[in-house]
Design an enzyme around this catalytic site. Structure first.
Site, PDB file in Angstrom:
ATOM      1  N   GLU A 175      -7.134  -7.619   8.469  1.00  0.00           N
ATOM      2  CA  GLU A 175      -7.329  -6.593   9.498  1.00  0.00           C
ATOM      3  C   GLU A 175      -8.666  -6.726  10.209  1.00  0.00           C
ATOM      4  O   GLU A 175      -8.799  -6.381  11.390  1.00  0.00           O
ATOM      5  CB  GLU A 175      -7.203  -5.206   8.872  1.00  0.00           C
ATOM      6  CG  GLU A 175      -7.024  -4.079   9.870  1.00  0.00           C
ATOM      7  CD  GLU A 175      -5.745  -4.193  10.693  1.00  0.00           C
ATOM      8  OE1 GLU A 175      -5.844  -4.215  11.930  1.00  0.00           O
ATOM      9  OE2 GLU A 175      -4.658  -4.259  10.101  1.00  0.00           O
ATOM     10  N   LYS A 216     -15.846  -1.847   7.749  1.00  0.00           N
ATOM     11  CA  LYS A 216     -16.130  -2.552   6.491  1.00  0.00           C
ATOM     12  C   LYS A 216     -15.352  -3.851   6.404  1.00  0.00           C
ATOM     13  O   LYS A 216     -15.804  -4.809   5.751  1.00  0.00           O
ATOM     14  CB  LYS A 216     -15.853  -1.636   5.300  1.00  0.00           C
ATOM     15  CG  LYS A 216     -14.401  -1.134   5.192  1.00  0.00           C
ATOM     16  CD  LYS A 216     -13.531  -1.989   4.326  1.00  0.00           C
ATOM     17  CE  LYS A 216     -12.107  -1.461   4.271  1.00  0.00           C
ATOM     18  NZ  LYS A 216     -11.224  -2.259   3.390  1.00  0.00           N
ATOM     19  N   SER A 255     -10.445  -9.164  -1.932  1.00  0.00           N
ATOM     20  CA  SER A 255     -10.376  -8.712  -0.544  1.00  0.00           C
ATOM     21  C   SER A 255      -9.961  -9.867   0.361  1.00  0.00           C
ATOM     22  O   SER A 255     -10.596 -10.926   0.378  1.00  0.00           O
ATOM     23  CB  SER A 255     -11.745  -8.175  -0.100  1.00  0.00           C
ATOM     24  OG  SER A 255     -11.851  -8.144   1.307  1.00  0.00           O
ATOM     25  N   ARG A 256      -8.901  -9.657   1.141  1.00  0.00           N
ATOM     26  CA  ARG A 256      -8.462 -10.695   2.065  1.00  0.00           C
ATOM     27  C   ARG A 256      -9.506 -10.960   3.150  1.00  0.00           C
ATOM     28  O   ARG A 256      -9.639 -12.093   3.627  1.00  0.00           O
ATOM     29  CB  ARG A 256      -7.122 -10.300   2.697  1.00  0.00           C
ATOM     30  CG  ARG A 256      -5.952 -10.445   1.753  1.00  0.00           C
ATOM     31  CD  ARG A 256      -4.649  -9.970   2.360  1.00  0.00           C
ATOM     32  NE  ARG A 256      -4.612  -8.522   2.509  1.00  0.00           N
ATOM     33  CZ  ARG A 256      -3.554  -7.848   2.927  1.00  0.00           C
ATOM     34  NH1 ARG A 256      -2.445  -8.495   3.255  1.00  0.00           N
ATOM     35  NH2 ARG A 256      -3.573  -6.537   3.020  1.00  0.00           N
ATOM     36  N   TRP A 284       0.832  -1.207   0.000  1.00  0.00           N
ATOM     37  CA  TRP A 284       0.000   0.000   0.000  1.00  0.00           C
ATOM     38  C   TRP A 284       0.865   1.254   0.000  1.00  0.00           C
ATOM     39  O   TRP A 284       0.607   2.207  -0.741  1.00  0.00           O
ATOM     40  CB  TRP A 284      -0.943  -0.017   1.190  1.00  0.00           C
ATOM     41  CG  TRP A 284      -1.949   1.089   1.286  1.00  0.00           C
ATOM     42  CD1 TRP A 284      -2.295   1.765   2.425  1.00  0.00           C
ATOM     43  CD2 TRP A 284      -2.784   1.632   0.240  1.00  0.00           C
ATOM     44  NE1 TRP A 284      -3.281   2.690   2.158  1.00  0.00           N
ATOM     45  CE2 TRP A 284      -3.607   2.638   0.818  1.00  0.00           C
ATOM     46  CE3 TRP A 284      -2.913   1.379  -1.118  1.00  0.00           C
ATOM     47  CZ2 TRP A 284      -4.530   3.381   0.093  1.00  0.00           C
ATOM     48  CZ3 TRP A 284      -3.840   2.123  -1.865  1.00  0.00           C
ATOM     49  CH2 TRP A 284      -4.631   3.105  -1.255  1.00  0.00           C
ATOM     50  N   LYS A 315      -6.245   1.138   7.731  1.00  0.00           N
ATOM     51  CA  LYS A 315      -7.657   0.960   8.064  1.00  0.00           C
ATOM     52  C   LYS A 315      -7.760  -0.044   9.207  1.00  0.00           C
ATOM     53  O   LYS A 315      -7.373  -1.198   9.048  1.00  0.00           O
ATOM     54  CB  LYS A 315      -8.436   0.457   6.846  1.00  0.00           C
ATOM     55  CG  LYS A 315      -8.415   1.420   5.663  1.00  0.00           C
ATOM     56  CD  LYS A 315      -9.076   0.816   4.437  1.00  0.00           C
ATOM     57  CE  LYS A 315      -9.036   1.784   3.259  1.00  0.00           C
ATOM     58  NZ  LYS A 315      -9.659   1.204   2.041  1.00  0.00           N
ATOM     59  N   ARG A 328      11.710  -0.467   6.866  1.00  0.00           N
ATOM     60  CA  ARG A 328      12.497  -1.137   7.901  1.00  0.00           C
ATOM     61  C   ARG A 328      13.456  -2.157   7.284  1.00  0.00           C
ATOM     62  O   ARG A 328      14.547  -2.395   7.785  1.00  0.00           O
ATOM     63  CB  ARG A 328      11.553  -1.846   8.877  1.00  0.00           C
ATOM     64  CG  ARG A 328      12.212  -2.353  10.148  1.00  0.00           C
ATOM     65  CD  ARG A 328      11.200  -3.061  11.039  1.00  0.00           C
ATOM     66  NE  ARG A 328      10.097  -2.207  11.394  1.00  0.00           N
ATOM     67  CZ  ARG A 328      10.100  -1.336  12.396  1.00  0.00           C
ATOM     68  NH1 ARG A 328      11.189  -1.210  13.140  1.00  0.00           N
ATOM     69  NH2 ARG A 328       9.030  -0.608  12.660  1.00  0.00           N
TER      70      ARG A 328
END
Length: 331
Positions: A279, A189, A252-253, A12, A106, A32
């Protein structure tokens, strides 16, 4: 032209770096992973997270986070929601008075049930905060596929500045001054998308999925209202738009994880075998915790949380939802 920093150069963050560059800005990314820094600077590609998309020379990378804040007018914070607090603590010494920090993750913090702006108010209270949220998968954004988002800031002039700075012909931002609704929409969502995937995986029918998404939006609106959010903002890209995408797409995961739960009939096996960042799993616990504190009903989110963490069966979850009293349809 502005100077844009990226904190967190995963898929992202890299997609947003591309977007910012295509909008005419210079970009410096912090990662990182040393291999990501070297890959961007030497090979002009993020081999670890986005290997098939070439990066323009205007995108540079560093492993020194202070360099990003010395360089940037705007900094996009793209690390996942559960790492936002620790990242804010890390960057705090380097924030400048005029830094605009845009929250691009999100989710809701699992441990506290707090939104990312609330974490910012605790950790970096003097910093100007904006939120970027809306429908769009990172890979599609990276490939210049059309996407629209909401960019929100309490200061309207800053929201307008950000939309002009980041907007392109394929990446269209709408501005808002309510930062609550975009965070609520972008977080809840994911939980509703898991529930939608469950309905699909269990072959409960398109009508059932349409009903679930509609009632899921009601829960989202109820939660936003309780926190002072604005319903018209939630009905835009950051709420309705993101829900329509995430709760209807196998890319979408969250949806695909929910599909596995629905196909299995319980969450035990999908939870045990899951290796992806989904998430909505973390958000389900956080949002139910916060909803109870706010004394609001969120039955779909609660059933998702119980499926994932209490081990109830899908049959029990469905029966619990469908046995609720009939009521007037209202937000």
């Amino acid at each position: 032209m502005s100077k844009v920093g990226i904190i967190g150069t995963g898929i992202w963050g890299t997609a947003l770096a591309l977007t910012a560059t295509r909008a005419g800005n210079s970009v410096l990314c912090w990662a990182r992973e040393l291999e990501v820094v070297e890959s961007i600077n030497m090979a002009h590609v993020n081999k670890l997270f986005l290997p098939d998309i070439p990066l323009p020379d205007q995108i540079k990378a560093t492993g020194n986070v202070s360099e990003v804040f010395d360089f940037s007018d705007i900094v996009l914070l793209t690390v996942s929601a559960q790492y936002t607090r620790s990242t804010m603590q890390m960057i705090k010494p380097y924030l400048k008075k005029n830094t605009i920090l845009v929250l691009c993750a999100k989710g809701i913090e699992q441990a506290s049930g707090k939104m990312l702006s609330e974490i910012a108010a605790e950790e970096i209270p003097q910093t100007t905060i904006a939120v970027l949220s809306g429908p769009g998968f990172a890979i599609d954004v990276a490939k210049r596929k059309i996407a629209s988002v909401t960019i929100a800031c309490k200061q309207q002039d800053i929201a307008l500045y950000l939309t002009k700075t980041l907007g392109t012909s394929y990446f269209r931002p709408y501005l808002a001054t309510d930062i609550i609704a975009p965070q609520v929409g972008g977080s809840i969502k994911n939980v509703i998308a898991i529930a939608s995937g469950i309905v699909e995986g269990a072959s409960l029918g398109d009508g059932a999925r349409a009903a679930l998404i509609t009632r899921g939006f009601h829960e989202m609106a109820r939660f936003a209202k309780a926190l002072g959010g604005d319903l018209p903002t939630l009905m835009g890209m950051c709420g309705m738009g993101d829900l329509v995408l995430t709760a209807n797409c196998t890319q979408s995961r969250n949806f695909s994880f929910g599909y596995e739960v629905g196909a299995c009939g319980t969450a035990e096996k999908p939870m045990r075998e899951n290796t992806r960042t989904v998430e909505g799993i973390y958000t389900a616990q956080a949002v139910v915790k916060r909803a109870r504190e706010l004394n609001i009903e969120m039955p779909i989110c609660e059933m998702v949380e119980r499926l994932l963490f209490e081990g109830i069966s899908l049959e029990e979850a469905i029966n619990t939802l469908l046995s609720r009293p009939y009521k007037k349809e209202e937000l």
